[in-house]
Design a protein around this motif. Sequence first.
Motif, PDB file in Angstrom:
ATOM      1  N   ALA A   1      -5.758   1.007  -8.172  1.00 30.45           N
ATOM      2  CA  ALA A   1      -5.359   2.408  -8.041  1.00 30.45           C
ATOM      3  C   ALA A   1      -6.597   3.255  -7.817  1.00 30.45           C
ATOM      4  N   ARG A   2      -6.501   4.151  -6.881  1.00 29.42           N
ATOM      5  CA  ARG A   2      -7.644   5.017  -6.534  1.00 29.42           C
ATOM      6  C   ARG A   2      -7.133   6.427  -6.251  1.00 29.42           C
ATOM      7  N   GLN A   3      -7.551   7.368  -7.098  1.00 31.80           N
ATOM      8  CA  GLN A   3      -7.159   8.760  -6.898  1.00 31.80           C
ATOM      9  C   GLN A   3      -7.985   9.361  -5.771  1.00 31.80           C
ATOM     10  N   LEU A   4      -7.333  10.111  -4.877  1.00 22.75           N
ATOM     11  CA  LEU A   4      -8.004  10.729  -3.742  1.00 22.75           C
ATOM     12  C   LEU A   4      -8.469  12.127  -4.116  1.00 22.75           C
TER      13      LEU A   4
ATOM     14  N   CYS B   1       0.867  -1.180   0.000  1.00 19.50           N
ATOM     15  CA  CYS B   1       0.000   0.000   0.000  1.00 19.50           C
ATOM     16  C   CYS B   1       0.905   1.231   0.000  1.00 19.50           C
ATOM     17  N   VAL B   2       0.680   2.084  -0.954  1.00 22.96           N
ATOM     18  CA  VAL B   2       1.541   3.259  -1.076  1.00 22.96           C
ATOM     19  C   VAL B   2       0.713   4.447  -1.526  1.00 22.96           C
TER      20      VAL B   2
ATOM     21  N   LEU C   1      -2.518   9.577  -4.966  1.00 23.62           N
ATOM     22  CA  LEU C   1      -3.019   8.347  -5.561  1.00 23.62           C
ATOM     23  C   LEU C   1      -2.738   7.206  -4.583  1.00 23.62           C
ATOM     24  N   LEU C   2      -3.791   6.474  -4.220  1.00 18.70           N
ATOM     25  CA  LEU C   2      -3.653   5.291  -3.376  1.00 18.70           C
ATOM     26  C   LEU C   2      -3.469   4.084  -4.293  1.00 18.70           C
ATOM     27  N   VAL C   3      -2.343   3.388  -4.108  1.00 18.97           N
ATOM     28  CA  VAL C   3      -2.054   2.202  -4.908  1.00 18.97           C
ATOM     29  C   VAL C   3      -1.961   1.001  -3.976  1.00 18.97           C
ATOM     30  N   VAL C   4      -2.735  -0.051  -4.281  1.00 23.86           N
ATOM     31  CA  VAL C   4      -2.732  -1.286  -3.507  1.00 23.86           C
ATOM     32  C   VAL C   4      -2.381  -2.408  -4.475  1.00 23.86           C
ATOM     33  N   ALA C   5      -1.368  -3.212  -4.147  1.00 26.15           N
ATOM     34  CA  ALA C   5      -0.906  -4.224  -5.094  1.00 26.15           C
ATOM     35  C   ALA C   5      -0.350  -5.424  -4.358  1.00 26.15           C
ATOM     36  N   ASP C   6      -0.383  -6.551  -5.060  1.00 23.80           N
ATOM     37  CA  ASP C   6       0.298  -7.736  -4.543  1.00 23.80           C
ATOM     38  C   ASP C   6       1.806  -7.483  -4.549  1.00 23.80           C
ATOM     39  N   PRO C   7       2.536  -8.216  -3.741  1.00 23.10           N
ATOM     40  CA  PRO C   7       3.995  -8.072  -3.756  1.00 23.10           C
ATOM     41  C   PRO C   7       4.559  -8.415  -5.118  1.00 23.10           C
TER      42      PRO C   7
ATOM     43  N   GLY D   1       3.142  13.379  -9.301  1.00 23.32           N
ATOM     44  CA  GLY D   1       4.341  13.212 -10.103  1.00 23.32           C
ATOM     45  C   GLY D   1       4.926  11.823 -10.021  1.00 23.32           C
ATOM     46  N   GLY D   2       4.307  10.947  -9.207  1.00 22.77           N
ATOM     47  CA  GLY D   2       4.793   9.591  -9.064  1.00 22.77           C
ATOM     48  C   GLY D   2       5.825   9.413  -7.973  1.00 22.77           C
ATOM     49  N   PHE D   3       5.926  10.387  -7.043  1.00 19.14           N
ATOM     50  CA  PHE D   3       6.876  10.290  -5.947  1.00 19.14           C
ATOM     51  C   PHE D   3       6.188   9.737  -4.692  1.00 19.14           C
ATOM     52  N   ILE D   4       6.925   8.924  -3.946  1.00 19.23           N
ATOM     53  CA  ILE D   4       6.358   8.236  -2.788  1.00 19.23           C
ATOM     54  C   ILE D   4       6.140   9.215  -1.643  1.00 19.23           C
ATOM     55  N   VAL D   5       4.901   9.249  -1.121  1.00 22.44           N
ATOM     56  CA  VAL D   5       4.562  10.087   0.029  1.00 22.44           C
ATOM     57  C   VAL D   5       4.578   9.262   1.310  1.00 22.44           C
ATOM     58  N   THR D   6       4.025   8.065   1.261  1.00 23.33           N
ATOM     59  CA  THR D   6       4.124   7.146   2.397  1.00 23.33           C
ATOM     60  C   THR D   6       3.904   5.727   1.890  1.00 23.33           C
ATOM     61  N   THR D   7       4.406   4.744   2.617  1.00 22.92           N
ATOM     62  CA  THR D   7       4.315   3.350   2.199  1.00 22.92           C
ATOM     63  C   THR D   7       4.251   2.453   3.427  1.00 22.92           C
ATOM     64  N   ASN D   8       3.633   1.291   3.265  1.00 23.97           N
ATOM     65  CA  ASN D   8       3.540   0.336   4.377  1.00 23.97           C
ATOM     66  C   ASN D   8       4.698  -0.660   4.373  1.00 23.97           C
ATOM     67  N   GLN D   9       5.627  -0.511   3.443  1.00 20.24           N
ATOM     68  CA  GLN D   9       6.719  -1.458   3.314  1.00 20.24           C
ATOM     69  C   GLN D   9       7.912  -1.043   4.171  1.00 20.24           C
TER      70      GLN D   9
END
Length: 1112
Positions: free
Chosen positions: A1019-1022, A864-865, A1028-1034, A870-878
Motif C-alpha cells: 500500500a502506498r499513499q499518494l 492494482c487499485v 491510496l495505491l494498493v498492489v496485491a496478489d490475487p 474513504g475506501g471507495f474504488i476510483v479505478t482498478t485493473n481488474q
Amino acid sequence: MLMRPRGGACTCPSQRGSAQFNMAATRLAAAVLLASLTSSSALQHPSLTIVNEWGDRLEEELYNIVRKYSGVEELKNFYRDHSVNLNVVDVDGQVLVQQTAKEIDGLLSKKMKALETVVKAAEDLALNYTYDPNLAIEDVHWYDAKNLADGDPILTYDPQFRKPINRTYSAIHLPTDIWKGDPKIANELKWSDKLDEVFYANTVEDPGLLWQYFGSSKGPFRNYPAFQWESPGTVDLFDVRRRPWYIQGASSAKDMMILIDNSGSVHGLTLTLIKRSVQELLKTLGENDFVNMAWFNTEAHYVSCFDTFVQANVRNKKVLEVAVLEIGDGNMSDFGKGLEFAFRAFDDFNATHTSQGARCNKIIMLFTDGGTERPVEVFEKYNKDREIRIFTYAVGPPAYSTSALKWMACENKGYYVDIPAVGAIRQKTQDYVAVLSRPMVLSEEKQFMWTNIYLDAMGMGMMTTITLPVYNKSEGSQEILGVMGTDITLAQITKFNPNREVGPTGYTFAINPNGYILFHPSLKSQEQTYTSFSEKALLEYRLGYLSEPPNVDFLEVEPDNPSKEDVRKKMIDRDSGAVTIETFVRSQDERYVDLVNRTYIYGPMNSTIFSLGLVLPEYRQKRIEVENIDIPTGRDYLQTQRSALFIAPWQFCDDVLTNASHADFLQDILEKLSGFDFPTECNEPKLKHLLLDTVVTESLAEFWNNKAVDFKSQDLDSCSVTGNACNATCSNARFNSSDGIVATFVSTEGGITRVFPESECQDFEDRRDTWQQTFFRRSLDNDYFIYSVPYNSYHQNWPVNYTIMATSSVTLNDMGGIKPAVVGVKLDPEIILGTMLHITDQCPGGPSCSDVSRSCRDSENLLCVLLDDGGFIVTTNQDEQVGDVGRFFGEVDGHLMRELYNRSVYRREEAYDFQASCKKEQPKVASAGSRVSFVPRLNLADALNLQWWTTNAAWAYLQQNVYGILFSTSSTMAEELGEEGSIDENVSCVRLQHEYYLGPEVQLYWSADCGNCSRTMTARQLRYSNLLLVVADPLCNSCNNTPVIQEPQKTNNPDQCTVTPRYRRGPEKCYDHHKDEDASHCGAAALAAPSLFATSIQLSFLLFIMKLFGAT
C-alpha cells in the motif's frame, strides 16, 4: 451526490467515445503485451521500492495534470487582482455568539410577551364569566375545525401559514370522545370566544407570530387563525390534553414509579387493559420526567433491565413499552409488598443519583383490578409526610371492592380512577395531570416551558412550542383552566445565524438544559426526504409523522469527544467560553470523515432556557467583505458566454423564489440588478459577494478558453447562454487532451458555479448550492486534491460514462488564509487507468519491469487499485471489477480491506445514527385465538349475591365472544396508530455508521497467511491527494473474503440498559406541594355511560339464571 449518466440532461451528445469501448481497447492492448512476456508464474510480486517508485510517478503525473488545467494558481492571482474591491476582516466568534444570542432573544421575547398578554386576558375572561347551566352548544358561535373544508368561504390561502386560514376567527377541535351536549363544553367555548380579539391584536403587534392556541383542561382546543383540521390518519384520536406541550406546561416535572398488579386475578382481558393503559401513560411523560416500572404479586421486580429511575426520553420509554408486554400473571396480590418496593426505589434513587431525576413531584401509579388490603404500616414507614403521591387505577371488569384503592389515593394526596374498558384508557391516564397542577395554581407563579423540537402536524416544518399555564383566578380555586401556547419554527430562529461570517463549514447550534438540540446542521428534519447512499437499494425514505420525535442529544449529532462533553456541560450550566478541539467532521453524504481543528464558542440565550454554540473551522480566522462592485459589469458577466454559469438558490432577495428553475431564478436576479443601486428588499452583502465572484471567475473562464492549449477554439457567439445555464449549444466545444480532461469547474463561497465546456454542465444543475456539496466542503478542510467518483450502490443502473472528479480549495495565505473558492477538473477514467498501467510498466533504473516483477497490466496475477480515503474504488485493473468502481472496496475484496484495516492503513470512525428511520416491521399474526378468560374471585357474601353472578357471567360472555371480534381489532389498530391516529410506515430506529479514513502517510509491504496460501500486499499513499495505491496478489480460495460492510446497519445497540446518563439540569422551579392544597377531591368513577348492549347481555343472563333456579 450521485452523478447522472453523462449526456442525460444536456441536449448535446457526449463528445468523448464510449468509456466501455476505450476500456476494452486498453485491456486488449494489455493482453497482447502480456502474450509476449515471460510466464507470469516466474515473476515476483513488486517490492516496496518498486511500488514506491510507481507511487512517486503517479502522484506527480496526476498532480501536474489537475494543477495545470484547474487554474488553481491562476484563480489566486485573479482574486489578488481584485483586492481593491474587498476587505479581509477578522472573524470574532465571541462577538458573533453574543450578537446572535441577542437577536434570537429579541425574537423569542416577542413571542413570550404575546403569550403573557393572551394568558392574562384568558384568566380575566374566565374570572368575569357567569356560568350558564342551560347553555347549549348551538347557542354559541364557533367554528368546528373538523367541519371546515377546502373551498370554505371563510378560509383564504395565506403564504405565511402555507394553507387557507381565517385571521378573524379561531377554530375549535373537540376530541372524539367528548359529548358536545355537555353544558360545560358550551360554556368553555362561550367565555374563550373573546380570545380571538387578543390573538388578532398579537399578530398586529408581531406579524411574525404563527399559531396561537389554547388547550382547555376540559378538552376543547382553540387554534388561531382558523384552519381546516386534517387528521393524520383515518381515526381522529387527537386530544390536546395528551400533547407533550400541554402536559409539560400544566404541571411540574415528576419522578414516576408505575406498579402493575400481575396476580392471577388479572389474567386475560384485565391484564391486557393494564398493559395498554401503562403504554398510554408513558406517552404523557416528557424529557424532564423520570420513570421506572415494576410488577408485583407476592414479590416485586422491575419489568425491564432498568434498576432505577431513567429519563423519560423516547428510547427509554420504548424499552419499558416493550417490557410491559412480556409481563405474565400468577400468585396472590400483595399491595404492601409492591408499595414497599416502590418507596424503597425512591429512597435508593435519591441517595445514589444526586444529579439525576426530576427532583420535584414524586408519584406512584398503581394499576390493579381491585383489592381490600390497606397497607397502613407501609405508608407510616415510608410516606408519613405524604411527599409521594399515589394514584390508583381499577382496571377492567369488577373483581374486588375498590374502596381500598380510593383510600390509598385519598390518604396520599393522589387520585383514584376507574378504567372499565379500552375506550376509557386515553382519557383516564391523563387525569393525574390536573392533580399535579394544583400546587402550581395555588402558588400563582408561572414559568415559560419550551418543548423539544418536533414536526408541526399543520405543515410549518420543525418547530418548538413555548407555553404558559392558565389559572382559574376565582377565590380558593386550585383548578388549571388549560395551557396557552405559540409556535416558533426553526426557520424563524436560524435566520439569525451568522452564516456568511462562519462560512460553509462553520455553523451554529443550540441546546436545552437536557443537552438536546434545538437546532444543528446535522439535525435531520422529519419533513425532509432523504436519498441515502447507505440504503441497499438507494430507496427514498422519510421519517414521516411520528407520534413522538426522537430526543437528539448534542453528542449524538457530533462525533464524540471528551472535550465536547465539557462544552455540553458548560452550555447546560449557562457558562460562556471557547475551546479548540481536534475532531472528526462527517461529510454531507455521510461517506467520509476528516480529522480537523474546530473552535467551539458558546454562551447563554438569556431570556430562554437555551444556550447557543458556534463552531469555526481553523482556516476561518478571516473572511471576505466586499466593499464596492460595479453592478452593470457584474450583471453582464452573469450573462457569460465563456462557460455555463449557475447561481446558488439562496435568499438574495426577499421576493425571489429560491425553488424556481435556475433559468427563472437567474432572470429574477438580473431584474433586481437592472439599476445602479442594490434594491432595499435584497441582501446587499450577499449580492456584492455574488457579483465579485462572477467577475473574478470570468477571468478563470477566459483562462480555460485561452490557456488550455488542447482546447478547440470556436466562435463564442454560438455558445451564448440565453437564460438557461445548461442548454449546451456549444456541442463541439470540448477539451481534446491526452491528459484526459473532460471538464473544468469552479464553485465559490459567494454562490457562483462555472463549468467549462458548457456541454459538461449537466452534472452541476443539482449542485448549485455550493455550500452543501461534499466536494466543496471537503476541499475546504484539506490542503490537497480530493478525488471522488459517483457512489455505486451496486443496486441500480450506475452511470457508464462516469468521470473522476478532482477538487482543491483556493487558499490565499497572503490574505489571511481565506479560501474563497474550490476549483476542480473532471477526468476521463480511462486515461487515469492508462496512466497507472503505463507507469507500472517502468522500474527504477530500467525501462521495464516485465522481466523482474509483475506489472499492473498483468491483471490476472496482480491486483492494482486506486482507492480514495474513504475506501471507495476510483479505478482498478481488474476486468471483473470495472462495474465496482464507486463501491466500497470491502464489499469487493473483504480480505484485503480487512488487512488494510488491521494494519492501520485505514482506520475507522464508528457512530450511532439516532435519527435514522426504518420501515416498521409487520407484527407476526398468531394462529391461536385470543387468550382472555375471566376467572372471578368468590367469597361467601358474593355467593349469595345474584347481581354478582349476573355481572360476572356477562363479563365472561363478552370476553369470550365479543372481545375477539372488537377489542383485538382495536388493539391492533391502536398499535399501528400514532398519537393522533396516523399510521406510521416508518419508525425511529438506530443505525450503526462506519466511516473509514487513511492513517498517517502509508508505505507498507506485507504478506498474509491464509493457511493453504499466502497473499502479498503493498500500500502506498499518494501525496497531493486523498488516493491510496494498493498492489496485491490475487485472492486465493482459503482467504476469508467475507465482505466488510460500510453502509449503516440497523442495530439494537447501544443497549439502553448500559447507557450512562448524561449530565443535565431540570427546570429551575418546582411546584410539587402547597400548604393550601385541598386533596379531598381524590377519586372518580368512569364517566362513560353503561352500554345498552352490555346491559342487555346481563339481563339475558339474569333471566337465564332465574329460570334455572326456578325463580319467579
